[in-house]
Scaffold this motif. Structure first.
Motif, mmCIF file in Angstrom:
data_model
loop_
_atom_site.group_PDB
_atom_site.id
_atom_site.type_symbol
_atom_site.label_atom_id
_atom_site.label_comp_id
_atom_site.label_asym_id
_atom_site.label_seq_id
_atom_site.Cartn_x
_atom_site.Cartn_y
_atom_site.Cartn_z
ATOM 1 N N TYR A 170 -70.370 23.360 -24.890
ATOM 2 C CA TYR A 170 -70.675 24.324 -25.871
ATOM 3 C C TYR A 170 -69.460 25.084 -26.455
ATOM 4 N N PHE A 171 -68.556 25.475 -25.312
ATOM 5 C CA PHE A 171 -67.137 26.173 -25.723
ATOM 6 C C PHE A 171 -66.227 25.324 -26.106
ATOM 7 N N ALA A 227 -71.697 18.031 -27.973
ATOM 8 C CA ALA A 227 -72.449 19.369 -27.302
ATOM 9 C C ALA A 227 -74.095 19.378 -27.924
ATOM 10 N N TRP A 228 -74.231 19.234 -29.003
ATOM 11 C CA TRP A 228 -75.580 19.458 -29.647
ATOM 12 C C TRP A 228 -76.348 18.077 -29.880
ATOM 13 N N GLY A 243 -78.696 20.814 -37.352
ATOM 14 C CA GLY A 243 -77.656 19.708 -37.318
ATOM 15 C C GLY A 243 -76.124 19.811 -37.281
ATOM 16 N N HIS A 244 -75.645 18.691 -37.025
ATOM 17 C CA HIS A 244 -74.055 18.847 -36.565
ATOM 18 C C HIS A 244 -73.294 19.109 -37.762
ATOM 19 N N GLY A 245 -73.526 18.951 -39.093
ATOM 20 C CA GLY A 245 -72.752 19.531 -40.145
ATOM 21 C C GLY A 245 -72.877 20.924 -40.264
ATOM 22 N N GLN A 246 -74.055 21.465 -40.308
ATOM 23 C CA GLN A 246 -74.190 23.108 -40.477
ATOM 24 C C GLN A 246 -73.654 23.867 -39.278
ATOM 25 N N ILE A 287 -77.509 20.113 -26.321
ATOM 26 C CA ILE A 287 -78.136 21.425 -26.715
ATOM 27 C C ILE A 287 -79.258 21.062 -27.962
ATOM 28 N N ARG A 288 -80.518 21.574 -27.816
ATOM 29 C CA ARG A 288 -81.590 21.419 -28.789
ATOM 30 C C ARG A 288 -81.509 22.579 -29.681
ATOM 31 N N SER A 289 -81.374 23.822 -28.863
ATOM 32 C CA SER A 289 -81.313 25.071 -29.808
ATOM 33 C C SER A 289 -80.519 26.071 -28.908
#
Length: 125
Positions: free
Chosen positions: A15-16, A34-35, A50-53, A113-115
């Protein structure tokens, strides 16, 4: 650190890595690592999926705070598929941290990561 805690520590480290990726290609790769593909990020200022946002929110933070890096503040605590941790946005030149918060993440079966549900504890005026 127990083996189960490694899961949360590793997810938060990724995440970091995403939040501190400076170059667009590095950011794209770090967000994907990460996501989950349909992962989300929500805080008082953003609600994206989503990855782009997610990458766009991170890039916007870099534009708003050039020369700053996100750092873990304290320890990571987790159970089941949920982890929580504090963070600070640190000025790399002088070490000040004008922004701080607390995030809660949920992980999928692949430890992506889901959320993210983020809270801002300290923000500049």
């Amino acid at each position: 650190m127990s083996a189960s805690n490694d899961r949360y520590e590793n997810a938060v480290a990724r995440y970091f890595e995403a939040w501190n990726a400076g170059e667009p290609d590095a950011l794209t790769k770090a967000v994907a690592a990460a996501w989950a593909a349909d992962g989300s990020y929500t805080d008082p200022l953003a609600e994206v999926r989503g990855h782009g946002q997610i990458a766009a929110v991170i890039a916007a933070a870099h534009e708003q705070f050039p020369g700053f890096a996100f750092r873990l503040a304290g320890t990571v605590d987790g159970h089941h598929d949920i982890a929580r941790f504090g963070w600070e946005l640190v000025n790399e030149a002088d070490g000040s941290a004008p922004v701080a918060g607390f995030d809660v993440i949920t992980l999928d079966g692949e430890d992506r990561i889901r959320s993210v549900h983020g809270f801002l504890d300290r923000v500049p005026a």
